[in-house]
Design a protein around this motif. Structure first.
Motif, PDB file in Angstrom:
ATOM      1  N   ASN A 144       0.832  -1.212   0.000  1.00  0.00           N
ATOM      2  CA  ASN A 144       0.000   0.000   0.000  1.00  0.00           C
ATOM      3  C   ASN A 144       0.868   1.265   0.000  1.00  0.00           C
ATOM      4  OD1 ASN A 144      -2.237   1.635   0.073  1.00  0.00           O
ATOM      5  ND2 ASN A 144      -2.686   1.302   2.240  1.00  0.00           N
ATOM      6  N   PRO A 145       1.715   1.454  -1.035  1.00  0.00           N
ATOM      7  CA  PRO A 145       2.697   2.553  -1.000  1.00  0.00           C
ATOM      8  C   PRO A 145       2.077   3.940  -0.955  1.00  0.00           C
ATOM      9  CG  PRO A 145       2.592   1.551  -3.183  1.00  0.00           C
ATOM     10  CD  PRO A 145       1.787   0.670  -2.278  1.00  0.00           C
ATOM     11  N   ALA A 146       0.847   4.108  -1.412  1.00  0.00           N
ATOM     12  CA  ALA A 146       0.227   5.431  -1.401  1.00  0.00           C
ATOM     13  C   ALA A 146      -0.040   5.930   0.019  1.00  0.00           C
ATOM     14  CB  ALA A 146      -1.077   5.404  -2.193  1.00  0.00           C
ATOM     15  N   LEU A 147      -0.328   5.019   0.940  1.00  0.00           N
ATOM     16  CA  LEU A 147      -0.662   5.407   2.304  1.00  0.00           C
ATOM     17  C   LEU A 147       0.302   4.878   3.345  1.00  0.00           C
ATOM     18  CD1 LEU A 147      -4.542   4.883   2.198  1.00  0.00           C
ATOM     19  CD2 LEU A 147      -3.290   7.033   1.962  1.00  0.00           C
ATOM     20  N   GLN A 148       1.003   3.782   3.028  1.00  0.00           N
ATOM     21  CA  GLN A 148       1.873   3.171   4.033  1.00  0.00           C
ATOM     22  C   GLN A 148       3.256   2.912   3.435  1.00  0.00           C
ATOM     23  OE1 GLN A 148      -0.815  -0.088   4.833  1.00  0.00           O
ATOM     24  NE2 GLN A 148      -1.600   0.874   6.703  1.00  0.00           N
ATOM     25  N   GLY A 149       3.554   1.669   3.056  1.00  0.00           N
ATOM     26  CA  GLY A 149       4.871   1.379   2.511  1.00  0.00           C
ATOM     27  C   GLY A 149       5.972   1.443   3.543  1.00  0.00           C
ATOM     28  N   ASN A 150       5.624   1.331   4.827  1.00  0.00           N
ATOM     29  CA  ASN A 150       6.627   1.342   5.896  1.00  0.00           C
ATOM     30  C   ASN A 150       6.182   0.397   7.002  1.00  0.00           C
ATOM     31  OD1 ASN A 150       4.448   3.135   6.631  1.00  0.00           O
ATOM     32  ND2 ASN A 150       5.725   3.802   8.349  1.00  0.00           N
ATOM     33  N   LEU A 151       7.065   0.191   7.975  1.00  0.00           N
ATOM     34  CA  LEU A 151       6.772  -0.753   9.048  1.00  0.00           C
ATOM     35  C   LEU A 151       5.836  -0.174  10.098  1.00  0.00           C
ATOM     36  CD1 LEU A 151      10.317  -2.311   9.615  1.00  0.00           C
ATOM     37  CD2 LEU A 151       8.328  -3.407   8.560  1.00  0.00           C
ATOM     38  N   GLY A 152       5.703   1.157  10.157  1.00  0.00           N
ATOM     39  CA  GLY A 152       4.875   1.759  11.198  1.00  0.00           C
ATOM     40  C   GLY A 152       5.627   1.865  12.511  1.00  0.00           C
ATOM     41  N   GLY A 153       4.889   1.972  13.597  1.00  0.00           N
ATOM     42  CA  GLY A 153       5.512   2.143  14.903  1.00  0.00           C
ATOM     43  C   GLY A 153       5.075   1.087  15.894  1.00  0.00           C
ATOM     44  N   LEU A 154       5.196   1.421  17.172  1.00  0.00           N
ATOM     45  CA  LEU A 154       4.866   0.480  18.239  1.00  0.00           C
ATOM     46  C   LEU A 154       3.475   0.717  18.823  1.00  0.00           C
ATOM     47  CD1 LEU A 154       8.290   0.503  20.136  1.00  0.00           C
ATOM     48  CD2 LEU A 154       7.504  -1.100  18.402  1.00  0.00           C
ATOM     49  N   GLY A 155       2.857   1.834  18.492  1.00  0.00           N
ATOM     50  CA  GLY A 155       1.518   2.109  18.982  1.00  0.00           C
ATOM     51  C   GLY A 155       1.438   2.491  20.445  1.00  0.00           C
ATOM     52  N   ILE A 156       2.526   3.022  21.026  1.00  0.00           N
ATOM     53  CA  ILE A 156       2.490   3.433  22.435  1.00  0.00           C
ATOM     54  C   ILE A 156       1.988   4.874  22.522  1.00  0.00           C
ATOM     55  CG2 ILE A 156       4.415   1.901  22.943  1.00  0.00           C
ATOM     56  CD1 ILE A 156       6.208   4.338  23.150  1.00  0.00           C
ATOM     57  N   PRO A 157       1.544   5.339  23.705  1.00  0.00           N
ATOM     58  CA  PRO A 157       1.087   6.724  23.836  1.00  0.00           C
ATOM     59  C   PRO A 157       2.149   7.724  23.396  1.00  0.00           C
ATOM     60  CG  PRO A 157       0.460   5.455  25.764  1.00  0.00           C
ATOM     61  CD  PRO A 157       1.342   4.564  24.945  1.00  0.00           C
ATOM     62  N   VAL A 158       1.716   8.780  22.724  1.00  0.00           N
ATOM     63  CA  VAL A 158       2.666   9.685  22.088  1.00  0.00           C
ATOM     64  C   VAL A 158       3.513  10.441  23.107  1.00  0.00           C
ATOM     65  CG1 VAL A 158       1.061  11.635  21.974  1.00  0.00           C
ATOM     66  CG2 VAL A 158       2.860  11.426  20.264  1.00  0.00           C
ATOM     67  N   VAL A 159       2.978  10.699  24.300  1.00  0.00           N
ATOM     68  CA  VAL A 159       3.777  11.405  25.311  1.00  0.00           C
ATOM     69  C   VAL A 159       4.989  10.569  25.713  1.00  0.00           C
ATOM     70  CG1 VAL A 159       3.759  12.332  27.656  1.00  0.00           C
ATOM     71  CG2 VAL A 159       1.815  12.731  26.156  1.00  0.00           C
ATOM     72  N   LEU A 160       4.842   9.249  25.742  1.00  0.00           N
ATOM     73  CA  LEU A 160       5.975   8.385  26.064  1.00  0.00           C
ATOM     74  C   LEU A 160       7.017   8.392  24.958  1.00  0.00           C
ATOM     75  CD1 LEU A 160       4.116   5.302  27.616  1.00  0.00           C
ATOM     76  CD2 LEU A 160       5.133   7.261  28.776  1.00  0.00           C
ATOM     77  N   ALA A 161       6.617   8.837  23.766  1.00  0.00           N
ATOM     78  CA  ALA A 161       7.574   8.920  22.662  1.00  0.00           C
ATOM     79  C   ALA A 161       8.519  10.104  22.831  1.00  0.00           C
ATOM     80  CB  ALA A 161       6.834   9.031  21.329  1.00  0.00           C
ATOM     81  N   TRP A 162       8.156  11.088  23.640  1.00  0.00           N
ATOM     82  CA  TRP A 162       9.041  12.245  23.823  1.00  0.00           C
ATOM     83  C   TRP A 162      10.375  11.843  24.459  1.00  0.00           C
ATOM     84  CZ3 TRP A 162       5.247  16.561  25.935  1.00  0.00           C
ATOM     85  CH2 TRP A 162       4.262  16.786  24.972  1.00  0.00           C
ATOM     86  N   PRO A 163      10.390  11.147  25.593  1.00  0.00           N
ATOM     87  CA  PRO A 163      11.694  10.714  26.116  1.00  0.00           C
ATOM     88  C   PRO A 163      12.404   9.739  25.187  1.00  0.00           C
ATOM     89  CG  PRO A 163       9.894   9.749  27.396  1.00  0.00           C
ATOM     90  CD  PRO A 163       9.292  10.793  26.515  1.00  0.00           C
ATOM     91  N   VAL A 164      11.640   8.953  24.425  1.00  0.00           N
ATOM     92  CA  VAL A 164      12.285   8.066  23.444  1.00  0.00           C
ATOM     93  C   VAL A 164      13.046   8.890  22.415  1.00  0.00           C
ATOM     94  CG1 VAL A 164      11.876   6.341  21.644  1.00  0.00           C
ATOM     95  CG2 VAL A 164      10.592   6.234  23.785  1.00  0.00           C
ATOM     96  N   GLY A 165      12.453  10.027  21.999  1.00  0.00           N
ATOM     97  CA  GLY A 165      13.157  10.917  21.081  1.00  0.00           C
ATOM     98  C   GLY A 165      14.459  11.420  21.664  1.00  0.00           C
ATOM     99  N   GLY A 166      14.438  11.772  22.952  1.00  0.00           N
ATOM    100  CA  GLY A 166      15.669  12.194  23.605  1.00  0.00           C
ATOM    101  C   GLY A 166      16.696  11.086  23.672  1.00  0.00           C
ATOM    102  N   VAL A 167      16.254   9.857  23.960  1.00  0.00           N
ATOM    103  CA  VAL A 167      17.176   8.720  24.043  1.00  0.00           C
ATOM    104  C   VAL A 167      17.774   8.402  22.675  1.00  0.00           C
ATOM    105  CG1 VAL A 167      17.308   6.244  24.507  1.00  0.00           C
ATOM    106  CG2 VAL A 167      16.060   7.733  26.081  1.00  0.00           C
ATOM    107  N   LEU A 168      16.936   8.445  21.617  1.00  0.00           N
ATOM    108  CA  LEU A 168      17.451   8.163  20.270  1.00  0.00           C
ATOM    109  C   LEU A 168      18.489   9.202  19.862  1.00  0.00           C
ATOM    110  CD1 LEU A 168      17.275   6.460  17.707  1.00  0.00           C
ATOM    111  CD2 LEU A 168      15.409   7.918  16.931  1.00  0.00           C
ATOM    112  N   ALA A 169      18.207  10.489  20.119  1.00  0.00           N
ATOM    113  CA  ALA A 169      19.178  11.530  19.799  1.00  0.00           C
ATOM    114  C   ALA A 169      20.446  11.379  20.643  1.00  0.00           C
ATOM    115  CB  ALA A 169      18.551  12.906  20.020  1.00  0.00           C
TER     116      ALA A 169
END
Length: 425
Positions: A144-169
Motif C-alpha cells: 500500500n505505497p500510497a498510504l503506508q509502505g513502511n513498518l509503522g511504529g509500536l503504537g504506544i502513547p505519544v507522550v511516552l515517545a518524547w523521552p524516546v526521542g531524547g534517548v534516540l538523539a
C-alpha cells in the motif's frame, strides 16, 4: 533573576498578549507553543556551547531524530509490512551490528594483518546485509505505497515517545561524539553539519522506515483534537463559537504541557549548573589545559555534555512533531534552522539558561511576525510610489525581511550587549 531580566520576560508576554488582541488568540498560542519548543532547543545548544564551548552545527539532525522517534513509537504497526519483510530487515540490522562489533574487536587485538581482517569482516558483513535487506525493503515498500509502505511504529502513547526521542538523539550523539569530539572549533562544526545532513538524507530516502518524503501523517495527539471537542455536546453548548474555542483549547493544553517540560528542564539545568559538576564543566570550557592539569577528564566531560544537549534537542524535536501531527523530513533544513537556534542562544545570552529561554521565545516571535509586519510597512511606504519595477522590487523584498531582521538583531545585540540580553553571571 534580576528585575531587568523579569522585565524582558514581561515584555515578551505583552507582545504575545498584543498578538492575541490585535490578530487572534489562535495565532498567539501557536507562536507561544513553538516558542516554548524553540526555548527547549536553545537550552540544548546552550548546554553544549554556553557551558562546554562545543560548536555543534548539526542541531537539526538531532531534532529530526526526535521527530523520527515519534513516528516509530506512537504510530500503529503496519501488520502487512511486517509480514512482508519485517524479519528480513531485523535480520539485516543484526548482521550489520554484529559485523561492526566484530570489526572493532579485531581492530583492538594485536594480530597479524589486522587491517586486512577488519576490511574482510566489513566487506562480508556488508554483502550479507544487502542480501537480507534489499528484498525485505522492496517487499515492505510495495505494501500500500500510497498510504503506508513502511513498518509503522509500536503504537504506544505519544507522550511516552518524547523521552524516546531524547534517548534516540542521545544514542546518535554518543556514536558521533566518540569520533568527532576529538576535533575542535570549526572542524567539529563541519563534522556535525555533515552528520546532520547524513541523518536527514537517510530519513528522506528510506521509505520503509518512516515513508521518506511521502511524510508520516495522522500522528496521535496526547489531547482531544479540535474536531473531537466540537463533537462533544457539552463543549459545543458552552461556547458561541465552538470551532474557535476548540482550537484555542487544544493549543492552550499543549502550551501547559510544553511549559511543564520547560520548567522541569530549567530546574534540572540550574541545579547542574550550580553543582560541582557544573563548575568543573565551565572550568574546562574556560581553560582545558588547566583543567587537565588538575586531573579532569576533558574528553569524557565533553562527551557527556554533547550527549545531554543532543538529548534535549531530540526531546524538542519529538514535541514539535507531536504538535504538528505529522513528520515531514523535508522541513528540517540544517543551515536555515540551525542558524536560527544559534541566533536564539547568542541573543538571549550564552551560558545563561534563562537567557536561552528568552532568546528562543523572542526570536521565534520575531521570525513569525516580521514578514507580515514588513509586508504591511512596505505597503504603506510604497503607496505613494508610481507603479513600476522599483515599487515591485520593494514589495518583493518582503520575503527577505526575516533574514534581514535576524542579521540586524544579531548586529545590534553584539554591539550593545555582546554577552546577550541576559548574560552569564
Amino acid at each position: 533573576m534580576t528585575l531587568r531580566d523579569a522585565g524582558l520576560f514581561a515584555l515578551l508576554a505583552v507582545l504575545l498578549v498584543l498578538t492575541g488582541v490585535m490578530q487572534s488568540w489562535n495565532l498567539a498560542l501557536q507562536i507561544l507553543n513553538m516558542g516554548l519548543i524553540s526555548a527547549i532547543m536553545a537550552l540544548g545548544v546552550n548546554l553544549q556551547w554556553g557551558f562546554a564551548g562545543l560548536f555543534n552545527v548539526g542541531v537539526m539532525g538531532f531534532v529530526a531524530l526526535g521527530g523520527l522517534a515519534v513516528a516509530l513509537t506512537a504510530m500503529p504497526p503496519v501488520g502487512d509490512a511486517w509480514r512482508a519483510g519485517g524479519v528480513g530487515v531485523i535480520s539485516a540490522l543484526i548482521v550489520a551490528a554484529m559485523s561492526i562489533v566484530a570489526a572493532v574487536v579485531l581492530w583492538r587485538k594485536d594480530v597479524p594483518a589486522r587491517g586486512w581482517l577488519v576490511a574482510a569482516v566489513l566487506v562480508a558483513g556488508f554483502i550479507f546485509y544487502r542480501m537480507l535487506f534489499d528484498p525485505a525493503r522492496d517487499a515492505i515498500e510495495a505494501v500500500n505505497p500510497a498510504l503506508q509502505g513502511n513498518l509503522g511504529g509500536l503504537g504506544i502513547p505519544v507522550v511516552l515517545a518524547w523521552p524516546v526521542g531524547g534517548v534516540l538523539a542521545a544514542g546518535a550523539a554518543w556514536i558521533i561524539g566518540k569520533t568527532a569530539l576529538g576535533l575542535r572549533s570549526d572542524y567539529l562544526a563541519i563534522a556535525t553539519l555533515g552528520i546532520a545532513e547524513i541523518i536527514l538524507a537517510v530519513m528522506k530516502n528510506e521509505d520503509w522506515l518512516a515513508r521518506g518524503v511521502k511524510n508520516v501523517i495522522g500522528i496521535p495527539s496526547p489531547l482531544p483534537t479540535a474536531i473531537e471537542l466540537q463533537e462533544t455536546a457539552s463543549f459545543a453548548e458552552r461556547f458561541a463559537d465552538p470551532v474557535t474555542a476548540s482550537t484555542i483549547s487544544v493549543k492552550l493544553g499543549y502550551a501547559l504541557m510544553f511549559t511543564a517540560v520547560l520548567l522541569v528542564l530549567i530546574l534540572l539545568m540550574q541545579l547542574a549548573l550550580r553543582s560541582p559538576w557544573g563548575r568543573m564543566v565551565r572550568a574546562i570550557r574556560d581553560n582545558e589545559t588547566a583543567a587537565e592539569a588538575m586531573g579532569k577528564d576533558v574528553t569524557r566531560r565533553h562527551l557527556q555534555i554533547f550527549v545531554l544537549g543532543s538529548a534535549i534537542c531530540g526531546l524538542a524535536g519529538a514535541m514539535m512533531t507531536t504538535l504538528d501531527g505529522q513528520l515531514v523530513p523535508g522541513t528540517y533544513q540544517p543551515l536555515r534552522f540551525t542558524f536560527l537556534i544559534w541566533v536564539m542562544v547568542i541573543v538571549g545570552g550564552s551560558g545563561n539558561n534563562f537567557g536561552a529561554v528568552l532568546g528562543g521565545m523572542l526570536i521565534w516571535f520575531l521570525w513569525v511576525q516580521v514578514e507580515p509586519i514588513g509586508a504591511w510597512l512596505m505597503d504603506k511606504v510604497t503607496t505613494p510610489l508610481p507603479e513600476g519595477d522599483f515599487k515591485n522590487h520593494l514589495l518583493d523584498s518582503v520575503a527577505f525581511m526575516r533574514l534581514f531582521t535576524m542579521g540586524l538583531i544579531m548586529l545590534l545585540v553584539l554591539r550593545f550587549s555582546p554577552r546577550g540580553l541576559i548574560p552569564e553571571r
